[in-house]
Structures are given as structure tokens and as C-alpha cells.
Write a protein that holds these residues in place. Structure first.
Motif, mmCIF file in Angstrom:
data_model
loop_
_atom_site.group_PDB
_atom_site.id
_atom_site.type_symbol
_atom_site.label_atom_id
_atom_site.label_comp_id
_atom_site.label_asym_id
_atom_site.label_seq_id
_atom_site.Cartn_x
_atom_site.Cartn_y
_atom_site.Cartn_z
ATOM 1 N N ILE A 277 0.931 -0.748 0.280
ATOM 2 C CA ILE A 277 -0.083 -0.376 0.070
ATOM 3 C C ILE A 277 0.943 1.431 0.137
ATOM 4 C CG2 ILE A 277 -1.781 1.256 1.586
ATOM 5 C CD1 ILE A 277 -2.193 -1.622 2.626
ATOM 6 N N GLY A 278 0.332 2.331 -1.104
ATOM 7 C CA GLY A 278 1.215 3.294 -0.865
ATOM 8 C C GLY A 278 0.190 4.841 -0.737
ATOM 9 N N ILE A 279 0.177 5.660 0.290
ATOM 10 C CA ILE A 279 -0.221 6.671 0.483
ATOM 11 C C ILE A 279 0.572 7.896 0.788
ATOM 12 C CG2 ILE A 279 -2.052 7.216 2.692
ATOM 13 C CD1 ILE A 279 -2.568 4.645 3.235
ATOM 14 N N PHE A 280 -0.478 8.843 0.167
ATOM 15 C CA PHE A 280 0.504 10.081 0.321
ATOM 16 C C PHE A 280 -0.750 11.027 1.130
ATOM 17 C CE2 PHE A 280 0.833 13.951 -1.805
ATOM 18 C CZ PHE A 280 1.789 14.710 -0.755
ATOM 19 N N GLY A 281 -0.140 11.824 2.195
ATOM 20 C CA GLY A 281 -2.204 12.630 3.035
ATOM 21 C C GLY A 281 -0.411 13.264 3.388
ATOM 22 N N PRO A 282 -0.390 14.127 3.161
ATOM 23 C CA PRO A 282 1.456 15.401 3.767
ATOM 24 C C PRO A 282 0.146 16.492 5.194
ATOM 25 C CG PRO A 282 0.069 16.669 2.303
ATOM 26 C CD PRO A 282 -0.675 14.868 2.078
ATOM 27 N N ALA A 283 -0.958 16.187 5.539
ATOM 28 C CA ALA A 283 -1.346 16.561 6.196
ATOM 29 C C ALA A 283 -0.978 15.854 8.129
ATOM 30 C CB ALA A 283 -2.610 16.703 7.406
ATOM 31 N N LEU A 284 -0.086 15.836 9.223
ATOM 32 C CA LEU A 284 0.330 15.201 9.842
ATOM 33 C C LEU A 284 -0.386 15.317 11.441
ATOM 34 C CD1 LEU A 284 4.576 15.666 10.037
ATOM 35 C CD2 LEU A 284 2.407 14.521 8.220
ATOM 36 N N ASN A 285 -0.486 13.917 11.839
ATOM 37 C CA ASN A 285 -1.063 14.051 13.497
ATOM 38 C C ASN A 285 0.258 14.547 14.222
ATOM 39 O OD1 ASN A 285 1.048 12.389 14.214
ATOM 40 N ND2 ASN A 285 -1.064 9.836 14.667
ATOM 41 N N GLU A 286 -0.392 15.009 15.842
ATOM 42 C CA GLU A 286 0.962 15.349 16.680
ATOM 43 C C GLU A 286 2.370 14.150 16.898
ATOM 44 O OE1 GLU A 286 -1.567 12.328 18.795
ATOM 45 O OE2 GLU A 286 -1.533 14.054 17.337
ATOM 46 N N LYS A 287 2.368 12.865 16.669
ATOM 47 C CA LYS A 287 3.389 12.009 16.128
ATOM 48 C C LYS A 287 3.756 12.213 14.374
ATOM 49 C CE LYS A 287 2.144 9.985 20.219
ATOM 50 N NZ LYS A 287 1.640 8.841 20.942
ATOM 51 N N GLY A 288 3.365 13.263 14.187
ATOM 52 C CA GLY A 288 4.234 13.089 12.449
ATOM 53 C C GLY A 288 3.696 11.601 12.030
ATOM 54 N N ASN A 289 2.753 11.765 12.218
ATOM 55 C CA ASN A 289 2.751 10.444 10.565
ATOM 56 C C ASN A 289 1.552 10.788 10.235
ATOM 57 O OD1 ASN A 289 4.577 8.168 11.760
ATOM 58 N ND2 ASN A 289 2.955 8.000 13.488
ATOM 59 N N SER A 290 0.774 10.510 9.120
ATOM 60 C CA SER A 290 -0.181 11.113 7.992
ATOM 61 C C SER A 290 -1.610 10.990 8.765
ATOM 62 C CB SER A 290 0.064 10.765 6.779
ATOM 63 O OG SER A 290 -1.404 11.340 6.297
ATOM 64 N N ILE A 291 -2.413 12.132 9.085
ATOM 65 C CA ILE A 291 -3.140 11.989 10.055
ATOM 66 C C ILE A 291 -4.932 11.043 9.718
ATOM 67 C CG2 ILE A 291 -4.052 14.131 9.267
ATOM 68 C CD1 ILE A 291 -5.226 14.454 12.259
ATOM 69 N N ALA A 292 -4.786 11.891 8.193
ATOM 70 C CA ALA A 292 -5.873 10.837 6.872
ATOM 71 C C ALA A 292 -5.143 9.651 6.614
ATOM 72 C CB ALA A 292 -5.975 11.404 6.071
ATOM 73 N N GLY A 293 -3.904 9.599 6.226
ATOM 74 C CA GLY A 293 -3.558 8.112 6.172
ATOM 75 C C GLY A 293 -3.664 6.997 6.693
ATOM 76 N N ILE A 294 -3.942 7.167 8.334
ATOM 77 C CA ILE A 294 -3.378 6.461 9.610
ATOM 78 C C ILE A 294 -5.294 6.311 9.665
ATOM 79 C CG2 ILE A 294 -3.822 6.263 11.683
ATOM 80 C CD1 ILE A 294 -1.096 6.534 11.065
ATOM 81 N N ARG A 295 -6.218 7.007 9.504
ATOM 82 C CA ARG A 295 -7.950 6.954 9.512
ATOM 83 C C ARG A 295 -7.896 5.755 8.146
ATOM 84 N NH1 ARG A 295 -11.286 5.441 11.289
ATOM 85 N NH2 ARG A 295 -13.564 6.492 10.955
ATOM 86 N N LEU A 296 -6.931 6.297 6.674
ATOM 87 C CA LEU A 296 -7.606 5.075 5.627
ATOM 88 C C LEU A 296 -7.162 3.847 6.385
ATOM 89 C CD1 LEU A 296 -8.540 5.270 2.994
ATOM 90 C CD2 LEU A 296 -6.419 5.467 1.844
ATOM 91 N N LEU A 297 -5.871 3.547 6.787
ATOM 92 C CA LEU A 297 -5.684 2.320 7.289
ATOM 93 C C LEU A 297 -6.430 1.501 8.069
ATOM 94 C CD1 LEU A 297 -1.529 3.046 6.966
ATOM 95 C CD2 LEU A 297 -2.651 1.388 5.290
ATOM 96 N N GLU A 298 -7.085 2.329 9.273
ATOM 97 C CA GLU A 298 -7.717 1.810 9.758
ATOM 98 C C GLU A 298 -8.614 1.706 9.432
ATOM 99 O OE1 GLU A 298 -7.434 5.176 13.720
ATOM 100 O OE2 GLU A 298 -9.525 5.014 13.182
ATOM 101 N N LEU A 299 -10.308 1.959 8.102
ATOM 102 C CA LEU A 299 -10.964 1.440 7.546
ATOM 103 C C LEU A 299 -10.386 0.850 6.531
ATOM 104 C CD1 LEU A 299 -11.914 5.340 6.373
ATOM 105 C CD2 LEU A 299 -13.478 3.816 7.877
ATOM 106 N N LEU A 300 -9.515 0.640 6.308
ATOM 107 C CA LEU A 300 -9.210 -0.783 5.296
ATOM 108 C C LEU A 300 -9.158 -1.725 6.356
ATOM 109 C CD1 LEU A 300 -6.566 1.193 2.641
ATOM 110 C CD2 LEU A 300 -8.795 0.606 2.699
ATOM 111 N N SER A 301 -7.964 -1.499 7.353
ATOM 112 C CA SER A 301 -7.965 -2.967 8.364
ATOM 113 C C SER A 301 -9.111 -3.638 8.970
ATOM 114 C CB SER A 301 -6.554 -2.914 9.441
ATOM 115 O OG SER A 301 -6.743 -3.520 9.739
ATOM 116 N N ALA A 302 -10.814 -2.109 9.086
ATOM 117 C CA ALA A 302 -11.241 -2.582 9.709
ATOM 118 C C ALA A 302 -12.084 -3.603 8.549
ATOM 119 C CB ALA A 302 -12.476 -1.684 10.321
ATOM 120 N N ASN A 303 -12.700 -3.232 7.256
ATOM 121 C CA ASN A 303 -13.368 -3.986 6.392
ATOM 122 C C ASN A 303 -12.820 -4.501 5.600
ATOM 123 O OD1 ASN A 303 -15.386 -2.050 5.408
ATOM 124 N ND2 ASN A 303 -14.261 -0.722 6.058
ATOM 125 N N TYR A 304 -11.280 -4.767 5.469
ATOM 126 C CA TYR A 304 -10.744 -6.275 5.214
ATOM 127 C C TYR A 304 -9.929 -7.072 5.538
ATOM 128 C CZ TYR A 304 -12.374 -3.638 1.017
ATOM 129 O OH TYR A 304 -13.619 -2.511 0.510
#
Ligand code: DON
Length: 309
Positions: A277-304
Motif C-alpha cells: 500500500i502506498g499513501i500520500f496525505g501530508p497533514a500530520l498528527n502530533e506524532k508526525g504520521n499522516s493523519i488521514a493516512g492512518i484513518r484510511l488504514l484504519e478503515l481498510l484494516s477494519a473492512n478487509y
């Protein structure tokens, strides 16, 4: 490449995009501050060479810390795990990626793992070559082989911008030099490291590189074994234990896949034996990880049902 836009993935990208407003684009490297915070794109690259994408997947971004997995793979291939792990440890830190504190308090001078800056700088100092240009070219060619794309390049503006501002990274190199853990020339290694962080590509290329790790080092397009299986396994293990820095534990519980983030907003993830999986979402959370990227992976992980645990 047999790639197509996918409606289901588009739906999840649209959902995940809703959280971009809560994040912030990285600004400590001045050139990164120009990214637009509401971007989000994703690609999934399967072992059979097919791929799906959603969002503006042609947008190019720099790898930043994602490059740490790639330099580690190369250095492990050249020197072997025994030699590399004399100089860098295998344990998570629970500290931010650029923290210096454990270099003093834990086993002095030896970085705890290769995914934090201190450890990655040691790894970069072990890249083979006779000059700094030679070493970065060698790493870049390895990345081009992983992506099966000779056009992958370095963003000069981003590397120069980081080179000017890398004072903490320089400090860590000098600290480790005192303990003879770091054996390179500091300015040369900072030059190579800032260039490796500035290697640029789009989410499709990143997903394809993720798929090489998913397939235990074998390239889905060329069928060649690019990375030995045991080294691909070591890299994936670090992605699980340290890939999202001091958010790795929470990420393992919520999402549960090997993944590595970068401050540009990139995330490289994978589902073992299935896809990258390759994701690009430049807005970061407070720990320096892509905030929407993490949310997207959460959705994908839960659904699949992607969690490996
Ligand atoms: O060393 C640095 O500061 C950056 N070039 C890379 C850091 C990074 O991507 C951390 N990621 N979340």
C-alpha cells in the motif's frame, strides 16, 4: 502496469479525508511546508502485478523516513545482520523520531533501532561507495530497482532545505562518533541522508515497493528476488515494532500491518503475501504520521480484516 481507479477505495479515501483539517503539514523542513494539507491519495499493488488507486495518485512526494527501511535493506544485504546490529539495536524507543535522550541513557552511543534518526544515520553511514555521490547513486539505483522505475529521482530543493536545518541530526552523529558507533564523516553522511530522505515518487511506486516486502523480497513485475527473504523479514519486523515511531503500539492494535511513515505524509504499508500500500496525505498528527493516512488504514484494516495479529 495494470492499474485502475477503484470506487471502493475512492469511498474510503473520501471518508478518511475528513480528518485532514485536524492535522498539520510538516514545516521544520521549510520546503515541505508548501504541501497542501487536504491531499490524500492511495494505491494498492497486488502480487500479481495489478493495482488499484484512488485520489491524485500521480502526485510526487519525498520519502523522508520511509527511506529508512530501504537503506536498512541495502546495508543488511551488503554487510549482513551481525555486523549491522553491532552498531544499531533492535528495540523500540517510545520516543519521538528525532529524540536524542536514549543515546545517553541506554547503552551509550548505540541507537536503539534503525527507524529512529540516530539509527538511520548509522545505517546511512554504512552505505557502500567511494564518494558521497557514489553512495547516494547506489542507494537510488536500489530504490529504482525496487520500484522497477528508472525515472525515480531526488528532489534537490527538499534535500537542500533539510541539509541547512539538520542540526539535531548532526548533533546525534557527533555524539555517536564519541563512542565509535558512528564512523563516517558527519557532513558527508548528512548530505547522503538528506538526499535519501528526498528521494521522490508517487503512491503507485510506493505501493509497488511495499509489495516487494509483502512478497518476501520478490518483485511482482520482474519476478526477481531483489531482497533475500530473511532481510525482508527483518525490515517488516522493524516496520511493525518501530515503523510509526512512538505511535507503533497503538498502530499495531488498531491496524496491525507492517507500515512505515515519513514526515512528508507518505506511508508504505503491506499485507503479507498479498499487496503493498502506498499513501500520500501530508497533514500530520502530533506524532508526525499522516493523519488521514492512518484513518484510511484504519478503515481498510477494519473492512478487509488486514490485521496480522
Ligand atoms: O531526519 C529527518 O528529520 C527527516 N528527514 C525524516 C524524518 C521523518 O520522516 C520522520 N517521520 N515521521
Amino acid at each position: 502496469m495494470n492499474c485502475r481507479c477503484n470506487e471502493e477505495l475512492e469511498y474510503f479515501v473520501k471518508e478518511a479525508k475528513k480528518v485532514t483539517k485536524k492535522g498539520k503539514v510538516a514545516s521544520y523542513i521549510p520546503a515541505l511546508a508548501e504541501a497542501s494539507g487536504d491531499d490524500l491519495s492511495a494505491a494498492v499493488y497486488y502480487g500479481d502485478g495489478t493495482c488499484l488507486y484512488a485520489g491524485d495518485v500521480k502526485k510526487v512526494f519525498t520519502l523522508q523516513s520511509i527511506s529508512k527501511v530501504l537503506s536498512l535493506a541495502l546495508v543488511l544485504m551488503d554487510h549482513g545482520p551481525n555486523k549491522v546490529f553491532q552498531y544499531v539495536g533492535k528495540e523500540p524507543t517510545g520516543d519521538p523520531f528525532n529524540s536524542i535522550i536514549k543515546l545517553e541513557t541506554d547503552n551509550p552511543g548505540k541507537p536503539l533501532n534503525p527507524m529512529i534518526n540516530a539509527g538511520a544515520l548509522v545505517v546511512t553511514s554504512m552505505i557502500k561507495g567511494t564518494s558521497s555521490a557514489d553512495k547516494i547513486e547506489y542507494l537510488l539505483n536500489f530504490v529504482r530497482t525496487l520500484a522497477n522505475d528508472q525515472s525515480i529521482s531526488i528532489c534537490q530543493r527538499v534535500s537542500e532545505s533539510e541539509f541547512e536545518t539538520s542540526m539535531i541530526n548532526r548533533s546525534m552523529c557527533y555524539y555517536m562518533k564519541e563512542y565509535e558507533i558512528f564512523r563516517g564523516e558527519v557532513e558527508e553522511v548528512i548530505d547522503i541522508y538528506t538526499k535519501q530522505c528526498a528521494i521522490q515518487m508517487n503512491s503507485l511506486d510506493l505501493a509497488k515497493i511495499g509489495s516487494v516486502f509483502a512478497l518476501n523480497g520478490k518483485h511482482p513485475e520482474t519476478g526477481k528476488q531483489i531482497i533475500p527473504t530473511d532481510i525482508a523479514r527483518i525490515c517488516k519486523t522493524f516496520m511493525v515494532t518501530c515503523g510509526m515511531y512512538n505511535a507503533s503500539g497503538e498502530f499495531a492494535i488498531k491496524i496491525g500491518i507492517p507500515a512505515k511513515s515519513g514526515v512528508s505524509g507518505g506511508i508504505m504499508g503491506l499485507s503479507p503475501n498479498q499487496f503493498g500500500i502506498g499513501i500520500f496525505g501530508p497533514a500530520l498528527n502530533e506524532k508526525g504520521n499522516s493523519i488521514a493516512g492512518i484513518r484510511l488504514l484504519e478503515l481498510l484494516s477494519a473492512n478487509y480484516n488486514l490485521s496480522i495479529f
